[in-house]
Write a protein that holds these residues in place. Structure first.
Motif, short mmCIF file in Angstrom:
data_model
loop_
_atom_site.label_atom_id
_atom_site.label_comp_id
_atom_site.label_asym_id
_atom_site.label_seq_id
_atom_site.Cartn_x
_atom_site.Cartn_y
_atom_site.Cartn_z
N PRO A 110 67.38 61.44 37.95
CA PRO A 110 68.48 62.34 37.61
C PRO A 110 68.04 63.39 36.60
O PRO A 110 67.10 63.19 35.85
N LEU A 149 68.65 65.27 33.26
CA LEU A 149 69.36 65.10 32.00
C LEU A 149 69.34 66.42 31.23
O LEU A 149 68.35 67.15 31.27
N ARG A 192 77.52 59.44 29.97
CA ARG A 192 77.10 60.29 31.09
C ARG A 192 75.75 59.85 31.65
O ARG A 192 75.56 59.77 32.86
N ARG A 199 76.07 56.65 33.64
CA ARG A 199 76.60 56.91 34.98
C ARG A 199 75.53 57.53 35.89
O ARG A 199 75.40 57.17 37.05
N LYS A 200 74.79 58.49 35.35
CA LYS A 200 73.73 59.13 36.16
C LYS A 200 72.69 58.12 36.61
O LYS A 200 72.15 58.23 37.71
#
Length: 194
Positions: free
Chosen positions: A130, A132, A169, A172-173
Motif C-alpha cells: 500500500p 503510505l 488508516r 486498514r491499508k
C-alpha cells in the motif's frame, strides 16, 4: 468472482441437471444445445467449456478442432457416453483438457472442472504494498520504536487524536488488527526503516 462455464449439451434433462449442480457450486452457467449455437454463445467471459461429444450436426470433437484451430486455449472438458479409446486419443490430440463419462458423477465433474480451471488460471499478480503518506510513515516509524500515541503527538507537534487517525488508516491499508502488527508489516515491506 464466479467463473462462467459454457455447457453444450443437446439432452435438455442433462443440461438442466449440469447447470443446477454447477450453479449450486458457485459457477455461472450458459447453455447451448449444439456446437454452432455454443460457438455463437462463446465469449471472452467464459472460463471453460463442458461439451458433449455426440451433438447434432457438428460433434464436440469438431467444435474442439475448430476452437484450437482458431488459437483458443479455453479449458475444454468432454461429457460423453462414448469415452472409448479412439475418442480419447483424438480428443487429447486436439487439446481436450479432460473427460467425464456419462452417466455423470457430479462430484467428479466438479473436481475435474476445478482442476482444469486452476491449471488455466493466470499467475497471481504480485501484490503491491500500500502507498503510505509521509505523515503515516513518520507516525509508524515512531510506533515501531515503541512510542505511545501521546509520545508521538508530542514529538511531532500534533494532536494524539491525529496520531491515532494515521495509525488506524495504516492498519486498514495493511488489513491488520493492531498498531504493533502495522509497524512490523511496514518494516517488513520496507515502507519505514527497520
Amino acid at each position: 468472482m464466479s467463473r462462467r462455464i459454457l455447457c453444450i449439451e443437446d439432452d435438455l434433462a442433462i443440461a438442466e441437471l449440469v447447470e443446477e449442480v454447477l450453479v449450486e457450486a458457485g459457477f455461472l452457467v450458459d447453455r447451448a444445445a449444439s456446437s454452432p449455437s455454443g460457438l455463437a454463445r462463446l465469449g471472452d467471459a467464459h472460463d471453460a467449456i463442458l461439451c458433449d461429444i455426440d451433438l447434432p450436426g457438428q460433434s464436440g470433437l469438431d467444435l474442439l478442432r475448430t476452437l484450437r484451430a482458431r488459437g483458443s486455449q479455453i479449458p475444454f472438458v468432454l461429457l460423453t457416453a462414448h469415452a472409448g479409446r479412439e475418442n480419447q486419443i483424438e480428443a487429447r490430440r486436439l487439446g481436450c483438457d479432460d473427460f467425464v463419462a456419462k452417466p455423470i458423477d457430479f462430484e467428479l465433474l466438479l473436481a475435474v472442472l476445478n482442476n482444469v480451471l486452476q491449471k488455466s488460471a493466470p499467475p497471481a499478480a504480485t501484490a503491491q504494498p500500500p502507498v503510505l503518506t509521509e505523515r503515516e510513515r513518520e507516525v509508524l516509524a515512531w510506533v515501531a520504536r515503541g512510542k505511545s500515541s501521546t509520545d508521538i503527538a508530542e514529538i511531532l507537534g500534533i494532536r494524539e487524536r491525529t496520531v491515532n487517525f494515521h495509525v488506524d488508516r495504516v492498519m486498514r491499508k495493511l488489513d491488520v488488527a493492531t498498531r504493533t502488527q502495522a509497524a512490523i508489516t511496514c518494516v517488513r515491506l520496507g515502507l519505514i526503516p527497520g
